[in-house]
Enzyme design. Structure first.
Site, PDB file in Angstrom:
ATOM      1  N   GLU A   1       0.846  -1.210   0.000  1.00  0.00           N
ATOM      2  CA  GLU A   1       0.000   0.000   0.000  1.00  0.00           C
ATOM      3  C   GLU A   1       0.875   1.252   0.000  1.00  0.00           C
ATOM      4  OE1 GLU A   1      -2.958   0.046   3.127  1.00  0.00           O
ATOM      5  OE2 GLU A   1      -3.670  -1.963   2.625  1.00  0.00           O
TER       6      GLU A   1
ATOM      7  N   GLU B   1      -8.392   1.646  -4.588  1.00  0.00           N
ATOM      8  CA  GLU B   1      -9.526   1.332  -3.703  1.00  0.00           C
ATOM      9  C   GLU B   1     -10.261   2.599  -3.249  1.00  0.00           C
ATOM     10  OE1 GLU B   1      -8.554  -1.277  -0.447  1.00  0.00           O
ATOM     11  OE2 GLU B   1     -10.577  -1.121   0.399  1.00  0.00           O
TER      12      GLU B   1
HETATM   13  O1  KIV Z   1      -6.573  -7.085   1.715  1.00  0.00           O
HETATM   14  C1  KIV Z   1      -7.326  -7.089   0.729  1.00  0.00           C
HETATM   15  O2  KIV Z   1      -8.209  -7.950   0.581  1.00  0.00           O
HETATM   16  C2  KIV Z   1      -7.127  -6.035  -0.263  1.00  0.00           C
HETATM   17  C3  KIV Z   1      -8.257  -5.794  -1.210  1.00  0.00           C
HETATM   18  C4  KIV Z   1      -9.251  -4.945  -0.514  1.00  0.00           C
HETATM   19  C5  KIV Z   1      -7.805  -5.198  -2.483  1.00  0.00           C
HETATM   20  O3  KIV Z   1      -6.138  -5.368  -0.265  1.00  0.00           O
END
Ligand code: KIV
Length: 261
Positions: A112, A179
């Site tokens: 991220e 997201e």
């Molecule tokens: O952890 C997860 O499932 C994710 C999705 C929301 C893309 O990062």
């Protein structure tokens, strides 16, 4: 046929890509050969481990679940999410990503963060780790931002997200998850880069979609985000089946003659 980074890149502007999360071999086997990629998301800390956010997920947990998913989905490209605190700088990120690659057969990792993580992505890619970026609403910022905050609501923020996507592409990531952004933002980001943008709550004008399996099958019934389409009512199906089983046991209807040795 199992996708490769080359085939994923070629899909941009040609066809939509489909990603789904999985945490175990059982479900991974059901998804195998049906989707372009499977993400072992750190969302497992919520829907699998019952925690209120993703922050306490550990690398060991992600490795355990990634191994289970790889065992079930032998023909699908698998991505392992790097949990909170495991990629704070290049040295830490490399050590942890190499551990994931050595101990699982994941094809890529996901981290991220936008421009501020670009130098880390570059160092990972330079060391043969395939990377998926993740921008927009960042679940690992849940505590620092005081909740889940939708992004891309004004032009300044859209421009900042575009700069994030460009920096991540330039650093060598082959794909980016976007997201929780307004559709205009998703579209503008997808148009600004040559790598596929996979949206979750990012509208229809991106290069593909990802959903968390327990949300789309209705197993996580505490909360349903607006963007989720629920394909089956899993929670009620299971609750109904358990009630039927209990009733069968109590009424001496189970096991019957064919269900005995
Ligand atoms: O952890 C997860 O499932 C994710 C999705 C929301 C893309 O990062």
């Amino acid at each position: 046929m199992k996708q490769t980074i080359g085939s994923i890149l070629k899909a941009k502007n040609n066809r939509k890509l489909t990603m789904i999360t999985a945490y175990d071999a059982l479900f991974a086997r059901l998804f195998d050969d049906q989707v372009d990629f499977i993400l072992v998301g750190d969302s497992l800390n919520m829907s699998f481990a019952g925690k209120k956010d993703t922050i306490s997920a550990t690398l060991e947990q992600m490795i355990y679940h990634t191994n289970a998913v790889c065992a079930g989905a032998k023909n699908t490209f698998v991505i392992c999410d790097m949990p909170f605190g495991t990629y704070t700088d290049s040295k830490t990120a490399l050590k942890n990503a190499i551990k994931v690659f050595r101990e699982t057969s994941a094809d890529a990792i996901k981290i991220e963060g936008g421009k501020q993580k670009a130098h880390i992505i570059k160092d990972l890619v330079d060391n043969s780790i395939a990377v998926v970026g993740h921008i927009g609403l960042l679940p690992q910022n849940f505590r620092s931002e005081g909740g889940y905050k939708v992004k891309g609501k004004d032009d300044a923020n859209i421009q900042s997200l575009i700069a994030d996507a460009k920096a991540i592409e330039e650093a060598g990531a082959f794909c980016i998850v976007v997201e929780g952004v307004k559709e205009e933002a998703g579209e503008a980001i997808a148009k600004s880069v040559n790598i596929p943008i996979i949206g979750i709550g990012a509208g229809a004008k991106v290069d593909g979609q990802v959903l968390v399996w327990s949300d789309m099958f209705g197993f996580f019934d505490e909360f349903k985000p607006k963007f989720v389409r629920q394909y089956i009512d899993g929670a009620n199906l299971v609750k109904k089946a358990v009630a039927e089983y209990k009733n069968d046991v109590e009424s001496l209807n189970f096991p019957n003659e064919n269900e005995k040795y």
